[in-house]
Write an enzyme that holds these catalytic residues in place. Structure first.
Site, PDB file in Angstrom:
ATOM      1  N   ARG A 105     -51.422  21.187  34.295  1.00  0.00           N
ATOM      2  CA  ARG A 105     -51.801  21.117  32.887  1.00  0.00           C
ATOM      3  C   ARG A 105     -50.567  21.313  32.036  1.00  0.00           C
ATOM      4  O   ARG A 105     -49.877  22.328  32.169  1.00  0.00           O
ATOM      5  CB  ARG A 105     -52.783  22.239  32.552  1.00  0.00           C
ATOM      6  CG  ARG A 105     -54.197  21.896  32.836  1.00  0.00           C
ATOM      7  CD  ARG A 105     -55.152  22.736  32.043  1.00  0.00           C
ATOM      8  NE  ARG A 105     -55.021  24.174  32.266  1.00  0.00           N
ATOM      9  CZ  ARG A 105     -55.778  25.075  31.673  1.00  0.00           C
ATOM     10  NH1 ARG A 105     -56.696  24.705  30.808  1.00  0.00           N
ATOM     11  NH2 ARG A 105     -55.627  26.353  31.926  1.00  0.00           N
ATOM     12  N   THR A 109     -50.315  20.574  25.504  1.00  0.00           N
ATOM     13  CA  THR A 109     -51.415  19.647  25.184  1.00  0.00           C
ATOM     14  C   THR A 109     -52.668  19.938  26.007  1.00  0.00           C
ATOM     15  O   THR A 109     -53.738  19.442  25.676  1.00  0.00           O
ATOM     16  CB  THR A 109     -50.997  18.209  25.495  1.00  0.00           C
ATOM     17  OG1 THR A 109     -50.770  18.095  26.926  1.00  0.00           O
ATOM     18  CG2 THR A 109     -49.724  17.819  24.749  1.00  0.00           C
ATOM     19  N   ASP A 201     -56.257  33.306  36.479  1.00  0.00           N
ATOM     20  CA  ASP A 201     -55.701  32.090  37.069  1.00  0.00           C
ATOM     21  C   ASP A 201     -56.043  32.070  38.566  1.00  0.00           C
ATOM     22  O   ASP A 201     -55.551  32.892  39.335  1.00  0.00           O
ATOM     23  CB  ASP A 201     -54.180  32.072  36.859  1.00  0.00           C
ATOM     24  CG  ASP A 201     -53.568  30.754  37.322  1.00  0.00           C
ATOM     25  OD1 ASP A 201     -52.957  30.066  36.490  1.00  0.00           O
ATOM     26  OD2 ASP A 201     -53.711  30.399  38.517  1.00  0.00           O
ATOM     27  N   ASP A 204     -53.024  31.754  41.000  1.00  0.00           N
ATOM     28  CA  ASP A 204     -52.222  32.984  41.065  1.00  0.00           C
ATOM     29  C   ASP A 204     -52.953  34.066  41.850  1.00  0.00           C
ATOM     30  O   ASP A 204     -52.354  34.787  42.653  1.00  0.00           O
ATOM     31  CB  ASP A 204     -51.910  33.503  39.664  1.00  0.00           C
ATOM     32  CG  ASP A 204     -50.781  32.736  39.006  1.00  0.00           C
ATOM     33  OD1 ASP A 204     -50.035  32.030  39.728  1.00  0.00           O
ATOM     34  OD2 ASP A 204     -50.640  32.828  37.781  1.00  0.00           O
TER      35      ASP A 204
HETATM   36  N1  URA Z   1     -57.509  27.540  35.562  1.00  0.00           N
HETATM   37  C1  URA Z   1     -57.617  28.786  36.047  1.00  0.00           C
HETATM   38  O1  URA Z   1     -57.092  29.104  37.113  1.00  0.00           O
HETATM   39  N2  URA Z   1     -58.316  29.701  35.320  1.00  0.00           N
HETATM   40  C2  URA Z   1     -58.916  29.401  34.164  1.00  0.00           C
HETATM   41  O2  URA Z   1     -59.558  30.267  33.582  1.00  0.00           O
HETATM   42  C3  URA Z   1     -58.791  28.078  33.683  1.00  0.00           C
HETATM   43  C4  URA Z   1     -58.086  27.169  34.406  1.00  0.00           C
END
Ligand code: URA
Length: 210
Positions: A105, A109, A201, A204
Site C-alpha cells: 500500500r 494514497t 499490522d 508485523d
Molecule cells: N493491514 C493490516 O495489517 N492491519 C490493518 O488494520 C489494515 C491493513
C-alpha cells in the site's frame, strides 16, 4: 447482510480472534492462533467445492466415494500477511495449487502497487481462493482479484480474518460475483487505513517485524 458475505461466528473462531487482537499476545502465539483459525475459516470458504468420486474398497464392499479434486483449487496469497492464512488451508488441502501476489500500500494514497505475481496456469478451470487476513480499504484485495480475473479466473472467493465495512463495500462494488468469508466485520478504518478495533499490522504481528 449480503448473502455473499459470510461472517464465521463459530465460538472457537471468535475466541481465537480475541486472543489475536490483544496487544500483549506474543508473535509465536499470534502465529499459532492464525494457523488454527485458518483451519476453521478454510472449512467455511471451501464449502460447496466440487466433489468427484473415486472407486474404493471398504472392508465390506466397493463404493464410489466423494473426493475433492485438489488440483482444481488455486490458493492465492496476497503477500506477505496472506501466507499466515495460506499455511493452514494447505494443511487441509495439500494438493491445492498456490500463487502469490505482491502488493504494497502506498502510504500516501493507500493505493496498491504490484511488485510480484506468480500464479498457477489455467486459472479459468480452477476455484480460486484469494487470501489476505485484513480487508481494510479493499484496494489491494480488489486489485488482486482483478489480476486473477485478467488471468482468466472465473470462480473466485475471498478469505480474510478481519474486514472493515469500507473494504467490504469496495469489494462488493468492484467484484459483486466474489463471495467474502471473514471472522469479523469491525467498526471502521482509522485515518491511516488501519482496521479499528482490529489487531494492528497483521504482517508485523505475524513475523515480529515491528
Ligand atoms: N493491514 C493490516 O495489517 N492491519 C490493518 O488494520 C489494515 C491493513
Amino acid at each position: 447482510m449480503d448473502e455473499q458475505v459470510t461472517v464465521v461466528d463459530h465460538p472457537l473462531v471468535q475466541h481465537k480472534l480475541t486472543l489475536m487482537r490483544e496487544k500483549g499476545t506474543s508473535t509465536a502465539s499470534f502465529r499459532q492462533l492464525l494457523r488454527e483459525i485458518s483451519l476453521l475459516l478454510a472449512y467455511e470458504v471451501t464449502r460447496g467445492l466440487d466433489l468427484t468420486t473415486k472407486r474404493i474398497e471398504t472392508p465390506l464392499c466397493e463404493m464410489d466415494a466423494p473426493i475433492l479434486e485438489g488440483k482444481k483449487l488455486a490458493l492465492i496469497s496476497i503477500l506477505r500477511a496472506g501466507n499466515g492464512l495460506l499455511d493452514g488451508i494447505l494443511e487441509l488441502i495439500p494438493a491445492a495449487r498456490v500463487g502469490f501476489v505482491g502488493l504494497y500500500r502506498d502510504p500516501e494514497t493507500l493505493q496498491p502497487v504490484q511488485y510480484y505475481c506468480k500464479v498457477p496456469a489455467e486459472l479459468e478451470d480452477r476455484t480460486v481462493i484469494v487470501v489476505d487476513p485484513m480487508l481494510a480499504t479493499g484496494n489491494s484485495s480488489a486489485a488482486a482479484v482483478q489480476l486473477m480475473k485478467d488471468k482468466g479466473a472465473k470462480n473466485i472467493r475471498f478469505l480474510c480474518l478481519l474486514a472493515a465495512p469500507e473494504g467490504i463495500a469496495r469489494m462488493r462494488e468492484a467484484h459483486p460475483d466474489v463471495p467474502i468469508v471473514t471472522a469479523s466485520i469491525d467498526e471502521q478504518l482509522n485515518d491511516h487505513g488501519y482496521i479499528v478495533p482490529g489487531l494492528g499490522d497483521a504482517g508485523d504481528r505475524m513475523f515480529g517485524t515491528k
